[in-house]
Motif scaffolding. Structure first.
Motif, PDB file in Angstrom:
ATOM      1  N   SER A  77       0.792  -1.240   0.000  1.00 56.58           N
ATOM      2  CA  SER A  77       0.000   0.000   0.000  1.00 56.58           C
ATOM      3  C   SER A  77       0.818   1.281   0.000  1.00 56.58           C
ATOM      4  O   SER A  77       0.240   2.363   0.063  1.00 56.58           O
ATOM      5  N   THR A  78       2.150   1.173  -0.079  1.00 58.11           N
ATOM      6  CA  THR A  78       3.041   2.320   0.123  1.00 58.11           C
ATOM      7  C   THR A  78       2.656   3.087   1.393  1.00 58.11           C
ATOM      8  O   THR A  78       2.537   4.306   1.391  1.00 58.11           O
ATOM      9  N   PHE A  79       2.464   2.344   2.479  1.00 59.70           N
ATOM     10  CA  PHE A  79       2.150   2.902   3.798  1.00 59.70           C
ATOM     11  C   PHE A  79       0.911   3.792   3.753  1.00 59.70           C
ATOM     12  O   PHE A  79       0.906   4.915   4.228  1.00 59.70           O
ATOM     13  N   ARG A  80      -0.162   3.267   3.177  1.00 61.67           N
ATOM     14  CA  ARG A  80      -1.422   3.998   3.135  1.00 61.67           C
ATOM     15  C   ARG A  80      -2.555   3.093   3.612  1.00 61.67           C
ATOM     16  O   ARG A  80      -2.594   1.917   3.267  1.00 61.67           O
ATOM     17  N   ASN A  81      -3.466   3.655   4.385  1.00 65.00           N
ATOM     18  CA  ASN A  81      -4.668   2.931   4.789  1.00 65.00           C
ATOM     19  C   ASN A  81      -5.704   3.122   3.687  1.00 65.00           C
ATOM     20  O   ASN A  81      -6.430   4.114   3.666  1.00 65.00           O
ATOM     21  N   LEU A  82      -5.769   2.175   2.755  1.00 68.79           N
ATOM     22  CA  LEU A  82      -6.559   2.343   1.549  1.00 68.79           C
ATOM     23  C   LEU A  82      -7.977   1.805   1.714  1.00 68.79           C
ATOM     24  O   LEU A  82      -8.184   0.683   2.181  1.00 68.79           O
ATOM     25  N   ALA A  83      -8.948   2.602   1.312  1.00 71.83           N
ATOM     26  CA  ALA A  83     -10.300   2.105   1.117  1.00 71.83           C
ATOM     27  C   ALA A  83     -10.342   1.439  -0.266  1.00 71.83           C
ATOM     28  O   ALA A  83      -9.332   1.351  -0.959  1.00 71.83           O
ATOM     29  N   ASN A  84     -11.515   0.955  -0.684  1.00 67.87           N
ATOM     30  CA  ASN A  84     -11.610   0.290  -1.985  1.00 67.87           C
ATOM     31  C   ASN A  84     -12.979   0.589  -2.592  1.00 67.87           C
ATOM     32  O   ASN A  84     -14.008   0.433  -1.930  1.00 67.87           O
ATOM     33  N   SER A  85     -12.974   0.994  -3.831  1.00 69.75           N
ATOM     34  CA  SER A  85     -14.234   1.337  -4.500  1.00 69.75           C
ATOM     35  C   SER A  85     -15.150   0.129  -4.657  1.00 69.75           C
ATOM     36  O   SER A  85     -16.360   0.279  -4.816  1.00 69.75           O
ATOM     37  N   SER A  86     -14.596  -1.079  -4.597  1.00 68.34           N
ATOM     38  CA  SER A  86     -15.403  -2.297  -4.670  1.00 68.34           C
ATOM     39  C   SER A  86     -15.991  -2.683  -3.318  1.00 68.34           C
ATOM     40  O   SER A  86     -16.768  -3.638  -3.251  1.00 68.34           O
ATOM     41  N   VAL A  87     -15.576  -1.989  -2.269  1.00 70.07           N
ATOM     42  CA  VAL A  87     -16.100  -2.214  -0.913  1.00 70.07           C
ATOM     43  C   VAL A  87     -16.679  -0.877  -0.451  1.00 70.07           C
ATOM     44  O   VAL A  87     -16.027  -0.118   0.272  1.00 70.07           O
ATOM     45  N   PRO A  88     -17.897  -0.527  -0.882  1.00 65.58           N
ATOM     46  CA  PRO A  88     -18.434   0.825  -0.637  1.00 65.58           C
ATOM     47  C   PRO A  88     -18.401   1.245   0.822  1.00 65.58           C
ATOM     48  O   PRO A  88     -18.150   2.423   1.116  1.00 65.58           O
ATOM     49  N   GLU A  89     -18.637   0.313   1.763  1.00 61.36           N
ATOM     50  CA  GLU A  89     -18.652   0.705   3.174  1.00 61.36           C
ATOM     51  C   GLU A  89     -17.283   1.176   3.651  1.00 61.36           C
ATOM     52  O   GLU A  89     -17.184   1.951   4.600  1.00 61.36           O
ATOM     53  N   SER A  90     -16.220   0.757   2.977  1.00 64.94           N
ATOM     54  CA  SER A  90     -14.879   1.187   3.390  1.00 64.94           C
ATOM     55  C   SER A  90     -14.662   2.671   3.139  1.00 64.94           C
ATOM     56  O   SER A  90     -13.822   3.307   3.788  1.00 64.94           O
ATOM     57  N   LEU A  91     -15.419   3.243   2.215  1.00 61.73           N
ATOM     58  CA  LEU A  91     -15.231   4.642   1.844  1.00 61.73           C
ATOM     59  C   LEU A  91     -15.654   5.603   2.949  1.00 61.73           C
ATOM     60  O   LEU A  91     -15.247   6.770   2.950  1.00 61.73           O
ATOM     61  N   SER A  92     -16.464   5.130   3.897  1.00 59.63           N
ATOM     62  CA  SER A  92     -16.921   6.001   4.978  1.00 59.63           C
ATOM     63  C   SER A  92     -15.950   6.034   6.141  1.00 59.63           C
ATOM     64  O   SER A  92     -16.162   6.757   7.107  1.00 59.63           O
ATOM     65  N   TYR A  93     -14.870   5.248   6.044  1.00 58.75           N
ATOM     66  CA  TYR A  93     -13.867   5.225   7.103  1.00 58.75           C
ATOM     67  C   TYR A  93     -12.691   6.126   6.735  1.00 58.75           C
ATOM     68  O   TYR A  93     -12.411   6.360   5.549  1.00 58.75           O
ATOM     69  N   SER A  94     -12.028   6.618   7.756  1.00 55.78           N
ATOM     70  CA  SER A  94     -10.839   7.426   7.530  1.00 55.78           C
ATOM     71  C   SER A  94      -9.847   6.633   6.682  1.00 55.78           C
ATOM     72  O   SER A  94      -9.552   5.475   6.979  1.00 55.78           O
ATOM     73  N   ASN A  95      -9.341   7.236   5.610  1.00 52.48           N
ATOM     74  CA  ASN A  95      -8.438   6.515   4.718  1.00 52.48           C
ATOM     75  C   ASN A  95      -7.444   7.476   4.079  1.00 52.48           C
ATOM     76  O   ASN A  95      -7.585   8.695   4.165  1.00 52.48           O
ATOM     77  N   ASP A  96      -6.445   6.888   3.430  1.00 53.41           N
ATOM     78  CA  ASP A  96      -5.397   7.666   2.768  1.00 53.41           C
ATOM     79  C   ASP A  96      -5.500   7.581   1.253  1.00 53.41           C
ATOM     80  O   ASP A  96      -4.544   7.903   0.538  1.00 53.41           O
ATOM     81  N   GLY A  97      -6.643   7.125   0.765  1.00 55.09           N
ATOM     82  CA  GLY A  97      -6.833   6.998  -0.666  1.00 55.09           C
ATOM     83  C   GLY A  97      -7.720   5.810  -0.970  1.00 55.09           C
ATOM     84  O   GLY A  97      -8.092   5.047  -0.086  1.00 55.09           O
ATOM     85  N   VAL A  98      -8.049   5.643  -2.246  1.00 54.31           N
ATOM     86  CA  VAL A  98      -8.949   4.575  -2.674  1.00 54.31           C
ATOM     87  C   VAL A  98      -8.218   3.669  -3.650  1.00 54.31           C
ATOM     88  O   VAL A  98      -7.700   4.124  -4.672  1.00 54.31           O
ATOM     89  N   GLY A  99      -8.164   2.374  -3.300  1.00 53.67           N
ATOM     90  CA  GLY A  99      -7.553   1.388  -4.177  1.00 53.67           C
ATOM     91  C   GLY A  99      -8.593   0.643  -4.980  1.00 53.67           C
ATOM     92  O   GLY A  99      -9.799   0.820  -4.786  1.00 53.67           O
ATOM     93  N   HIS A 100      -8.129  -0.218  -5.873  1.00 53.90           N
ATOM     94  CA  HIS A 100      -9.046  -0.929  -6.775  1.00 53.90           C
ATOM     95  C   HIS A 100      -8.626  -2.385  -6.965  1.00 53.90           C
ATOM     96  O   HIS A 100      -9.058  -3.031  -7.911  1.00 53.90           O
ATOM     97  N   ASP A 101      -7.805  -2.922  -6.053  1.00 56.06           N
ATOM     98  CA  ASP A 101      -7.319  -4.291  -6.170  1.00 56.06           C
ATOM     99  C   ASP A 101      -8.327  -5.254  -5.545  1.00 56.06           C
ATOM    100  O   ASP A 101      -8.362  -5.440  -4.331  1.00 56.06           O
ATOM    101  N   HIS A 102      -9.148  -5.879  -6.395  1.00 61.67           N
ATOM    102  CA  HIS A 102     -10.170  -6.814  -5.924  1.00 61.67           C
ATOM    103  C   HIS A 102     -10.980  -6.169  -4.795  1.00 61.67           C
ATOM    104  O   HIS A 102     -11.555  -5.110  -4.969  1.00 61.67           O
ATOM    105  N   ASP A 103     -11.018  -6.815  -3.614  1.00 63.43           N
ATOM    106  CA  ASP A 103     -11.723  -6.239  -2.463  1.00 63.43           C
ATOM    107  C   ASP A 103     -10.754  -6.032  -1.305  1.00 63.43           C
ATOM    108  O   ASP A 103     -11.107  -6.205  -0.147  1.00 63.43           O
ATOM    109  N   SER A 104      -9.524  -5.637  -1.639  1.00 64.36           N
ATOM    110  CA  SER A 104      -8.472  -5.450  -0.643  1.00 64.36           C
ATOM    111  C   SER A 104      -8.551  -4.061  -0.020  1.00 64.36           C
ATOM    112  O   SER A 104      -8.782  -3.068  -0.719  1.00 64.36           O
ATOM    113  N   VAL A 105      -8.345  -3.996   1.297  1.00 61.71           N
ATOM    114  CA  VAL A 105      -8.378  -2.718   2.009  1.00 61.71           C
ATOM    115  C   VAL A 105      -7.226  -2.655   3.001  1.00 61.71           C
ATOM    116  O   VAL A 105      -6.656  -3.672   3.389  1.00 61.71           O
TER     117      VAL A 105
END
Length: 322
Positions: A40-68
């Motif tokens: 993650s290059t030291f980032r707490n990534l949310a994921n656009s494929s996991v919509p509920e993750s987007l409401s949590y504090s994050n350092d960006g949005v990833g797109h690798d399967h359902d990885s967070v």
């Protein structure tokens, strides 16, 4: 260092600090740092494929399967703990160390080999970050952890009574926050029957009352020492009964089955998540790890809330440096 910003350095620093607190060898800590850097290059990534993750504090949005998260844990594989835990970087760091501890001969493996064994990602992916991981380990290994800043008053740790933006829902008092922080450092640590004492895990982990006696002892600066038994903790002279509707983070919740006279389980009330669910921070049972679970899991059982008399001065050990 190497263009890393403060948020990235904090994740690396917590990786080193938690590894040190769990008495992990240098090679295992370097493996964790290399894994974070690669995944993650030291980032707490949310994921656009996991919509509920987007409401949590994050350092960006990833797109690798359902990885967070910083270790890119897949929700379809590890999601039984809930998205609140998966979006908590401290949970993910502890997860890595708990997985590493299950691997025979981990200390003899090279950091890239161990990172691959834990993450099960592309072979040889982690060697490219080894130099950076070693530099970060050297930077943070000798920091006096007692001098590091604790979470600010009124700002409970992410996932424990906080919204995705970090704003508190029901923060509780400073002593209660200290209780939650002391226990939260061990999220991902295995349940061990009879495990835990005032200084930390024993036998590799905690049972439910071992975790709570540890957290109360640490939060009180050693001034409240509970017995390693749920009903005795519930009846302790320092335990103040609190109506359930007045619960606050840091209170202990005791569970008694219908018809029973003694409580059989205890955990730490940790506040509410974004969905308004009450959360319990606890060590569940054999085969599981310390985690956050909605209180609704105990529907039908009697719940007693106890708040412990906080000394005027407290000393708290925490593993996350906000």
């Amino acid at each position: 260092m190497a263009g890393l910003n403060e948020a990235q350095l904090k994740l690396a620093r917590n990786g080193v600090a938690i590894g040190k607190q769990r008495r992990m060898p240098e090679s295992v800590i370097v493996a964790e740092i290399a894994a974070q850097a690669t995944e993650s290059t030291f980032r707490n990534l949310a994921n656009s494929s996991v919509p509920e993750s987007l409401s949590y504090s994050n350092d960006g949005v990833g797109h690798d399967h359902d990885s967070v998260g910083p270790h890119q844990m897949r929700v379809s594989v590890w999601g039984s703990v809930g998205i609140t835990a998966l979006m908590d970087p401290i949970y993910q760091i502890n997860w890595f160390y708990s997985q590493a501890a299950k691997i025979g001969g981990a200390e003899e493996m090279s950091p890239p080999q161990l990172a691959q064994a834990v993450e099960q990602s592309a072979p040889a992916a982690y060697a490219g970050q080894l130099d950076l991981a070693r530099q970060l380990y050297a930077m943070f290994a000798d920091i006096d952890q007692a001098s590091m800043p604790a979470p600010q008053a009124g700002q409970p740790p992410a996932g424990c009574g906080a919204t995705g933006s970090g704003a508190p829902l029901s923060a509780g008092g400073p002593f209660g926050q200290a209780v939650v922080a002391a226990a939260r450092r061990w999220i991902g640590t295995p349940y061990v029957w009879g495990g835990g004492n005032p200084d930390g895990p024993t036998g590799g982990g905690f049972d439910c009352s071992g975790l709570t006696l540890y957290a109360i002892y640490q939060a009180s600066g050693g001034q409240i020492r509970l017995t390693h038994y749920t009903q005795a903790q519930q009846d302790h002279p320092s335990a103040q009964p609190v109506p359930f509707e007045q619960r606050q983070p840091g209170d202990l919740v005791f569970f008694t089955e219908p018809g029973a006279t003694d409580s059989h389980h205890v955990g730490i009330y940790a506040g509410r998540n974004e969905q308004g669910q009450d959360l319990l921070l606890h060590s569940p049972q054999t085969g599981q790890t310390i985690t956050l679970t909605p209180l609704s899991a105990w529907t039908g059982e009697h719940m007693d809330v106890r708040r412990y008399n906080a000394p005027s001065t407290t000393t708290t050990e925490v593993s996350a440096y906000e």
